[in-house]
Design a protein around this motif. Structure first.
Motif, mmCIF file in Angstrom:
data_model
loop_
_atom_site.group_PDB
_atom_site.id
_atom_site.type_symbol
_atom_site.label_atom_id
_atom_site.label_comp_id
_atom_site.label_asym_id
_atom_site.label_seq_id
_atom_site.Cartn_x
_atom_site.Cartn_y
_atom_site.Cartn_z
ATOM 1 N N SER A 10 36.370 43.929 21.433
ATOM 2 C CA SER A 10 34.967 43.553 21.543
ATOM 3 C C SER A 10 34.147 44.557 20.711
ATOM 4 N N GLU A 16 43.874 42.626 21.892
ATOM 5 C CA GLU A 16 42.838 41.930 22.663
ATOM 6 C C GLU A 16 43.512 40.875 23.541
ATOM 7 N N ASP A 18 31.833 50.740 27.018
ATOM 8 C CA ASP A 18 31.617 50.550 28.456
ATOM 9 C C ASP A 18 32.737 51.176 29.287
ATOM 10 N N ARG A 55 24.860 37.274 21.012
ATOM 11 C CA ARG A 55 25.962 38.224 21.109
ATOM 12 C C ARG A 55 27.188 37.677 20.367
HETATM 13 C C1 LIG Z 1 24.509 40.808 31.467
HETATM 14 C C2 LIG Z 1 24.651 41.852 30.391
HETATM 15 C C3 LIG Z 1 23.722 41.896 29.357
HETATM 16 C C4 LIG Z 1 23.838 42.882 28.383
HETATM 17 N N1 LIG Z 1 22.871 42.986 27.417
HETATM 18 C C5 LIG Z 1 22.975 43.940 26.469
HETATM 19 C C6 LIG Z 1 21.979 44.078 25.451
HETATM 20 O O1 LIG Z 1 20.952 43.400 25.443
HETATM 21 N N2 LIG Z 1 22.188 45.034 24.504
HETATM 22 C C7 LIG Z 1 23.274 45.847 24.505
HETATM 23 O O2 LIG Z 1 23.415 46.694 23.628
HETATM 24 N N3 LIG Z 1 24.215 45.750 25.466
HETATM 25 C C8 LIG Z 1 24.102 44.824 26.427
HETATM 26 N N4 LIG Z 1 25.057 44.738 27.404
HETATM 27 C C9 LIG Z 1 26.209 45.659 27.335
HETATM 28 C C10 LIG Z 1 27.192 45.189 26.275
HETATM 29 O O3 LIG Z 1 27.627 43.876 26.567
HETATM 30 C C11 LIG Z 1 28.383 46.164 26.184
HETATM 31 O O4 LIG Z 1 27.916 47.467 26.147
HETATM 32 C C12 LIG Z 1 29.178 45.869 24.925
HETATM 33 O O5 LIG Z 1 29.818 44.637 25.037
HETATM 34 C C13 LIG Z 1 30.221 46.939 24.590
HETATM 35 O O6 LIG Z 1 31.216 46.829 25.474
HETATM 36 P P1 LIG Z 1 32.766 47.143 25.177
HETATM 37 O O7 LIG Z 1 33.185 46.674 23.835
HETATM 38 O O8 LIG Z 1 32.937 48.553 25.529
HETATM 39 O O9 LIG Z 1 33.405 46.245 26.320
HETATM 40 P P2 LIG Z 1 33.440 44.677 26.502
HETATM 41 O O10 LIG Z 1 32.443 44.003 25.671
HETATM 42 O O11 LIG Z 1 33.417 44.430 27.962
HETATM 43 O O12 LIG Z 1 34.853 44.278 25.941
HETATM 44 C C14 LIG Z 1 36.070 44.757 26.438
HETATM 45 C C15 LIG Z 1 37.162 44.015 25.701
HETATM 46 O O13 LIG Z 1 38.423 44.581 26.027
HETATM 47 C C16 LIG Z 1 39.343 43.554 26.325
HETATM 48 N N5 LIG Z 1 40.323 44.138 27.243
HETATM 49 C C17 LIG Z 1 40.068 44.740 28.428
HETATM 50 N N6 LIG Z 1 41.198 45.218 28.967
HETATM 51 C C18 LIG Z 1 42.193 44.903 28.107
HETATM 52 C C19 LIG Z 1 43.605 45.133 28.117
HETATM 53 N N7 LIG Z 1 44.183 45.814 29.126
HETATM 54 N N8 LIG Z 1 44.330 44.683 27.077
HETATM 55 C C20 LIG Z 1 43.739 44.012 26.046
HETATM 56 N N9 LIG Z 1 42.410 43.764 26.003
HETATM 57 C C21 LIG Z 1 41.646 44.217 27.012
HETATM 58 C C22 LIG Z 1 38.496 42.456 26.925
HETATM 59 O O14 LIG Z 1 39.114 41.199 26.832
HETATM 60 C C23 LIG Z 1 37.226 42.545 26.086
HETATM 61 O O15 LIG Z 1 37.298 41.774 24.905
HETATM 62 C C24 LIG Z 1 24.925 43.792 28.413
HETATM 63 C C25 LIG Z 1 25.858 43.744 29.450
HETATM 64 C C26 LIG Z 1 25.703 42.801 30.448
HETATM 65 C C27 LIG Z 1 26.684 42.811 31.589
#
Ligand SMILES: Cc1cc2nc3c(=O)[nH]c(=O)nc-3n(C[C@H](O)[C@H](O)[C@H](O)COP(=O)(O)OP(=O)(O)OC[C@H]3O[C@@H](n4cnc5c(N)ncnc54)[C@H](O)[C@@H]3O)c2cc1C
Length: 453
Positions: free
Chosen positions: A14, A35, A321, A122
């Motif tokens: 992500s 992923e 996150d 998004r």
């Molecule tokens: C309702 C909501 C609204 C939001 N609005 C905003 C906004 O306006 N602006 C902003 O900047 N942020 C926003 N955010 C936060 C934003 O979505 C996250 O900060 C952003 O997606 C970065 O997250 P990430 O890549 O760390 O994790 P995520 O986006 O949660 O992705 C994690 C990825 O890891 C994969 N994964 C997990 N475990 C495993 C595993 N064991 N093996 C393989 N794959 C795995 C999942 O499938 C997923 O694709 C919002 C969040 C929420 C909940």
């Protein structure tokens, strides 16, 4: 610059995982992103990112970082339909007393502050980020690949165990980065290696978004691309309307402490009508709804203190996150992930230039990541604790900070340069400390003393 290893692996494809992979591609011969979801090759969200149903603001600090990683990114977003916005002019707040150009309602005139980014879904942002990342010759993505565990030896991570269940294989890696999101399995994996879990700071914000999309009517009035609604606490209701690609208005209504926006069409519209300003309701009242209505409950912001762990395995880091999950209403999560990716890039560059080992990377990385997370965490916490119902650990110096901010707000009304600095901090282009430095701090403190006298 020397390469730091043959293979780096990223858990999660992500926003944070893609940015981490981009950084790693400079330093490792091969980078693999694992992923668990199957991803479509178009601008849509996938199963594990339901948050993409809700408005997603990319703060300008985040867009700057992504554009450093991928030159021309903003122009490409625009070609795909993203809408341009200018800071100070195109993001407006409606409260009961009318329209303003600052979060506090104090600035009543538009002022173009000289910079601005893009608004989009998004799904579009992640699609383009993935496309640009996978155009790098040494980055590959494995889909439907669930990382089940870390492979390790003598306190050092040596790779990953990748599923799905029943067909797990071991993939060696010189560095593993967990970008698995809020539900990251890292605390469990660390436990399996004999490490204690990290300390966690939690702020119980009890927040919910309920969202849908409308076709922008052909005869719609000319409105700013980012429109926000609400009133200061104790009011718990708010909302946002973002113009995104393909002539769509993405609308999220927000509530706290059990007062969540309903998911049935009538209830949704009624909640919109109940906001302190009628502006949102009037825009969407006769617009055609083109998506289901979905809700996302967000009980708490979570900050995992990996920087405080006395021992941590070598060759393993986390980003996004997985370290810190913010109350979404402030739009900080993706930009925070970018700030962490930039910390990673700086540290890997230093090591590559000195041909240094990766063994001691974790302590330096988590300390600097904690520093960059501190700004969005403190800003969000200050707002969240304005509600007496919010539970959790308050940032130090909150009361003095609130008084300082009140005086700063008065100054920004008079002085566009102060406004620019305030907006740059809120857009995560600068650390919070920029607001506390002379000569600005002298002016703010003088005003506070004047107010006290
Ligand atoms: C309702 C909501 C609204 C939001 N609005 C905003 C906004 O306006 N602006 C902003 O900047 N942020 C926003 N955010 C936060 C934003 O979505 C996250 O900060 C952003 O997606 C970065 O997250 P990430 O890549 O760390 O994790 P995520 O986006 O949660 O992705 C994690 C990825 O890891 C994969 N994964 C997990 N475990 C495993 C595993 N064991 N093996 C393989 N794959 C795995 C999942 O499938 C997923 O694709 C919002 C969040 C929420 C909940």
């Amino acid at each position: 610059m020397t390469r730091l290893g043959a293979h780096a692996a990223v858990v999660g494809g992500s926003i944070a995982g893609l940015m981490a992979a981009r950084v790693l591609s400079e330093f490792f011969e091969q980078v693999t992103i694992f992923e668990r979801d199957q991803l479509e090759d178009r601008p849509v969200i996938h199963k594990s990112t339901p948050q993409g149903n809700h408005v997603h603001a990319l703060l300008y600090g985040g867009e700057q970082i992504i554009s450093e990683f991928f030159p021309g990114f903003g122009a490409e977003l625009e070609q795909l339909g993203a809408i341009r916005w200018r800071a100070g002019r195109d993001a407006v707040w409606y409260r009961a007393d009318g329209k303003s150009y600052s979060l506090t309602g104090s600035i009543r005139e538009p002022r173009d502050l000289g910079f601005g980014g893009h608004v989009m879904s998004r799904g579009l942002l992640e699609y383009l980020l993935r496309k640009r990342t996978l155009e790098l010759a040494n980055v590959r993505l494995e889909q439907g690949a669930i990382v089940e565990a870390l492979a390790h030896r003598d306190g050092s991570v040596t790779g990953l165990r990748v599923g799905p269940d029943g067909a797990t294989r071991e993939v060696p890696a010189d560095l593993v980065i967990d970008a698995g999101g809020r539900g990251s399995r890292a605390p469990r994996w660390l436990g399996e290696m004999g490490f204690a879990p990290p300390e966690v700071t939690t702020i119980e914000v009890d927040f919910a978004y309920t969202s849908t999309r409308f076709r922008k009517p052909a005869d719609a009035p000319q409105v700013e691309p980012i429109i926000l609604f609400g009133a200061p606490p104790p009011n718990v209701r708010g909302g946002g309307l973002f113009e995104i690609e393909n002539g769509v208005w993405h609308v999220s209504l927000a509530g706290r402490f059990g007062d969540y926006p309903p998911t049935d069409p009538d209830g949704f519209m009624e909640f919109a009508r109940s906001l302190p300003s009628p502006a949102l309701y009037e825009l969407i009242r006769d617009a055609e709804r083109i998506a289901d209505i979905s809700q996302h409950r967000f009980p708490s912001s979570i900050l995992r203190h990996y920087e405080r762990m006395p021992r941590f395995p070598a060759r393993f880091l986390l980003v996004g996150d997985a370290i810190c999950s913010f109350n979404p209403v402030y739009g900080q999560g993706m930009t925070s992930a970018g700030l962490q990716a930039r910390v990673l890039q700086t540290l890997l560059r230093e090591r590559a230039e000195r041909s240094a080992a990766l063994e001691d990377l974790a302590s330096a990385y988590f300390a600097r990541a904690a520093d960059v997370i501190a700004t969005p965490w403190t800003l969000a916490a200050n707002f969240d604790f304005a509600y007496p119902q919010t539970r959790g650990e308050r940032p130090p110096g909150m009361e003095q900070g609130a008084r300082y901010f009140l005086a700063l707000d008065a100054l920004q009304v008079q002085d566009p340069e102060v406004q620019r600095l305030v907006v740059e901090v809120f857009q995560l282009m600068r650390p919070l400390s920029a607001l506390w430095q002379p000569p600005l701090s002298n002016r703010v403190l003088a005003l506070m003393q004047g107010n006290d006298a």
